[in-house]
Design a protein around this motif. Sequence first.
Motif, PDB file in Angstrom:
ATOM      1  N   ALA A   1      37.582 -38.848  25.808  1.00 45.26           N
ATOM      2  CA  ALA A   1      36.527 -39.409  25.033  1.00 45.26           C
ATOM      3  C   ALA A   1      36.106 -38.441  24.045  1.00 45.26           C
ATOM      4  CB  ALA A   1      35.624 -40.260  25.907  1.00 45.26           C
ATOM      5  N   ASP A   2      35.779 -36.962  24.699  1.00 48.97           N
ATOM      6  CA  ASP A   2      35.099 -35.961  23.680  1.00 48.97           C
ATOM      7  C   ASP A   2      36.230 -35.717  22.701  1.00 48.97           C
ATOM      8  OD1 ASP A   2      33.051 -35.772  25.243  1.00 48.97           O
ATOM      9  OD2 ASP A   2      33.771 -34.042  26.557  1.00 48.97           O
ATOM     10  N   LEU A   3      37.630 -35.506  23.041  1.00 52.09           N
ATOM     11  CA  LEU A   3      38.690 -35.130  21.841  1.00 52.09           C
ATOM     12  C   LEU A   3      38.661 -36.265  20.859  1.00 52.09           C
ATOM     13  CD1 LEU A   3      41.160 -33.641  24.301  1.00 52.09           C
ATOM     14  CD2 LEU A   3      39.532 -32.439  23.043  1.00 52.09           C
ATOM     15  N   GLU A   4      38.663 -37.553  21.512  1.00 54.19           N
ATOM     16  CA  GLU A   4      38.586 -38.526  20.268  1.00 54.19           C
ATOM     17  C   GLU A   4      37.439 -38.558  19.636  1.00 54.19           C
ATOM     18  OE1 GLU A   4      39.690 -43.374  20.285  1.00 54.19           O
ATOM     19  OE2 GLU A   4      39.728 -42.129  22.015  1.00 54.19           O
ATOM     20  N   SER A   5      36.262 -38.302  20.135  1.00 54.38           N
ATOM     21  CA  SER A   5      34.966 -38.298  19.375  1.00 54.38           C
ATOM     22  C   SER A   5      35.232 -37.044  18.186  1.00 54.38           C
ATOM     23  CB  SER A   5      34.158 -38.041  20.198  1.00 54.38           C
ATOM     24  OG  SER A   5      32.660 -37.530  19.428  1.00 54.38           O
ATOM     25  N   PHE A   6      35.768 -35.877  18.537  1.00 51.56           N
ATOM     26  CA  PHE A   6      35.936 -34.970  17.668  1.00 51.56           C
ATOM     27  C   PHE A   6      36.750 -35.088  16.509  1.00 51.56           C
ATOM     28  CE2 PHE A   6      38.126 -30.895  16.322  1.00 51.56           C
ATOM     29  CZ  PHE A   6      37.056 -30.043  15.951  1.00 51.56           C
ATOM     30  N   VAL A   7      37.865 -36.030  16.805  1.00 44.09           N
ATOM     31  CA  VAL A   7      39.008 -36.379  15.780  1.00 44.09           C
ATOM     32  C   VAL A   7      38.232 -37.425  14.868  1.00 44.09           C
ATOM     33  CG1 VAL A   7      41.027 -37.319  15.403  1.00 44.09           C
ATOM     34  CG2 VAL A   7      40.900 -35.578  17.036  1.00 44.09           C
ATOM     35  N   THR A   8      37.615 -38.246  15.600  1.00 48.51           N
ATOM     36  CA  THR A   8      36.747 -39.360  14.554  1.00 48.51           C
ATOM     37  C   THR A   8      35.655 -38.502  13.682  1.00 48.51           C
ATOM     38  OG1 THR A   8      37.005 -40.989  16.476  1.00 48.51           O
ATOM     39  CG2 THR A   8      35.292 -41.431  14.861  1.00 48.51           C
ATOM     40  N   THR A   9      35.019 -37.755  14.195  1.00 45.94           N
ATOM     41  CA  THR A   9      34.069 -37.044  13.390  1.00 45.94           C
ATOM     42  C   THR A   9      34.579 -36.267  11.989  1.00 45.94           C
ATOM     43  OG1 THR A   9      32.430 -36.612  15.264  1.00 45.94           O
ATOM     44  CG2 THR A   9      32.318 -35.345  13.323  1.00 45.94           C
ATOM     45  N   LEU A  10      35.735 -35.665  12.484  1.00 46.11           N
ATOM     46  CA  LEU A  10      36.598 -35.141  11.289  1.00 46.11           C
ATOM     47  C   LEU A  10      37.083 -35.768  10.338  1.00 46.11           C
ATOM     48  CD1 LEU A  10      38.377 -32.159  13.306  1.00 46.11           C
ATOM     49  CD2 LEU A  10      36.266 -31.873  12.093  1.00 46.11           C
ATOM     50  N   ARG A  11      37.566 -37.304  11.038  1.00 41.95           N
ATOM     51  CA  ARG A  11      38.174 -38.085   9.970  1.00 41.95           C
ATOM     52  C   ARG A  11      36.983 -38.780   9.133  1.00 41.95           C
ATOM     53  NH1 ARG A  11      42.164 -41.508  14.048  1.00 41.95           N
ATOM     54  NH2 ARG A  11      43.983 -39.812  13.840  1.00 41.95           N
ATOM     55  N   GLN A  12      35.935 -38.907   9.834  1.00 49.14           N
ATOM     56  CA  GLN A  12      34.781 -39.533   9.075  1.00 49.14           C
ATOM     57  C   GLN A  12      34.269 -38.586   7.765  1.00 49.14           C
ATOM     58  OE1 GLN A  12      31.473 -40.403  12.062  1.00 49.14           O
ATOM     59  NE2 GLN A  12      32.212 -42.465  12.322  1.00 49.14           N
ATOM     60  N   LEU A  13      34.304 -37.400   8.088  1.00 50.28           N
ATOM     61  CA  LEU A  13      33.849 -36.254   7.039  1.00 50.28           C
ATOM     62  C   LEU A  13      34.771 -36.395   6.042  1.00 50.28           C
ATOM     63  CD1 LEU A  13      32.437 -33.667   9.341  1.00 50.28           C
ATOM     64  CD2 LEU A  13      31.188 -35.015   7.959  1.00 50.28           C
ATOM     65  N   LEU A  14      35.913 -36.464   6.370  1.00 50.99           N
ATOM     66  CA  LEU A  14      37.191 -36.324   5.395  1.00 50.99           C
ATOM     67  C   LEU A  14      36.976 -37.718   4.422  1.00 50.99           C
ATOM     68  CD1 LEU A  14      40.255 -34.852   7.254  1.00 50.99           C
ATOM     69  CD2 LEU A  14      39.112 -34.177   4.995  1.00 50.99           C
ATOM     70  N   THR A  15      36.678 -38.808   5.349  1.00 50.98           N
ATOM     71  CA  THR A  15      36.807 -40.190   4.678  1.00 50.98           C
ATOM     72  C   THR A  15      35.659 -40.123   3.593  1.00 50.98           C
ATOM     73  OG1 THR A  15      37.733 -41.220   6.437  1.00 50.98           O
ATOM     74  CG2 THR A  15      36.804 -42.628   4.898  1.00 50.98           C
ATOM     75  N   LYS A  16      34.519 -39.683   4.013  1.00 47.87           N
ATOM     76  CA  LYS A  16      33.206 -39.483   2.931  1.00 47.87           C
ATOM     77  C   LYS A  16      33.623 -38.808   1.776  1.00 47.87           C
ATOM     78  CE  LYS A  16      29.989 -41.524   5.282  1.00 47.87           C
ATOM     79  NZ  LYS A  16      28.736 -42.373   5.037  1.00 47.87           N
ATOM     80  N   VAL A  17      34.469 -37.619   1.802  1.00 49.77           N
ATOM     81  CA  VAL A  17      34.592 -36.770   0.769  1.00 49.77           C
ATOM     82  C   VAL A  17      35.900 -37.476  -0.060  1.00 49.77           C
ATOM     83  CG1 VAL A  17      35.802 -34.815  -0.028  1.00 49.77           C
ATOM     84  CG2 VAL A  17      34.168 -34.809   1.798  1.00 49.77           C
ATOM     85  N   THR A  18      36.726 -38.098   0.354  1.00 51.07           N
ATOM     86  CA  THR A  18      37.754 -38.635  -0.326  1.00 51.07           C
ATOM     87  C   THR A  18      37.520 -39.935  -0.794  1.00 51.07           C
ATOM     88  OG1 THR A  18      38.976 -38.473   1.834  1.00 51.07           O
ATOM     89  CG2 THR A  18      40.225 -38.261  -0.221  1.00 51.07           C
ATOM     90  N   GLY A  19      36.460 -40.729  -0.101  1.00 48.31           N
ATOM     91  CA  GLY A  19      36.177 -42.077  -0.554  1.00 48.31           C
ATOM     92  C   GLY A  19      37.303 -43.036   0.194  1.00 48.31           C
ATOM     93  N   PRO A  20      36.518 -44.289  -0.190  1.00 49.45           N
ATOM     94  CA  PRO A  20      37.345 -45.482   0.382  1.00 49.45           C
ATOM     95  C   PRO A  20      38.863 -45.749   0.049  1.00 49.45           C
ATOM     96  CG  PRO A  20      35.588 -46.288  -0.553  1.00 49.45           C
ATOM     97  CD  PRO A  20      35.563 -44.760  -0.764  1.00 49.45           C
TER      98      PRO A  20
END
Length: 155
Positions: free
Chosen positions: A136-155
């Motif tokens: 769950a910690d590792l999945e949370s880490f990956v999710t956080t990185l993906r969220q940040l990348l999504t915010k930068v790239t846009g939808p």
Amino acid sequence: VFLKLLRFLIAGLLCVLVPYVVRHHFERLMRWLIKMLTRRKEQKEEEPVPDEQEKLLLEPGLKLSAADLAGLDLVELFASFSQLMEERGHPRNDPETAAEYFERLCLSLNVRPAQGRHAARLLEAELYGQKAHTPADLESFVTTLRQLLTKVTGP
């Protein structure tokens, strides 16, 4: 006559200054020259194919199995994330720690700062050899990185 004298003085000054600068700042000049030559070469190269870590970050719908999470290297994943963020205009500053970087990104991209702190704690634990992460910690880490990348790239 005055112009000839002025040209002679400038030529003489250059003949003295150029060898002086080359002699005393040779390493700096060579680093600059190499940087300039490699920059031109890099500009001519094609877009690189993303490696496995980058593919993991770029595919937001990808679900990770427990085996995938167990084999995950957080340090390499963070390095890929940092490279992707730099390409998108959010580079990591030189003296900045991972925690400071996550905090700055979360604040500037309007993501919950607690997520960034949690991701930073996981990364620091990995760096300092405390590898007691749950899936769950590792999945949370990956999710956080993906969220940040999504915010930068846009939808």
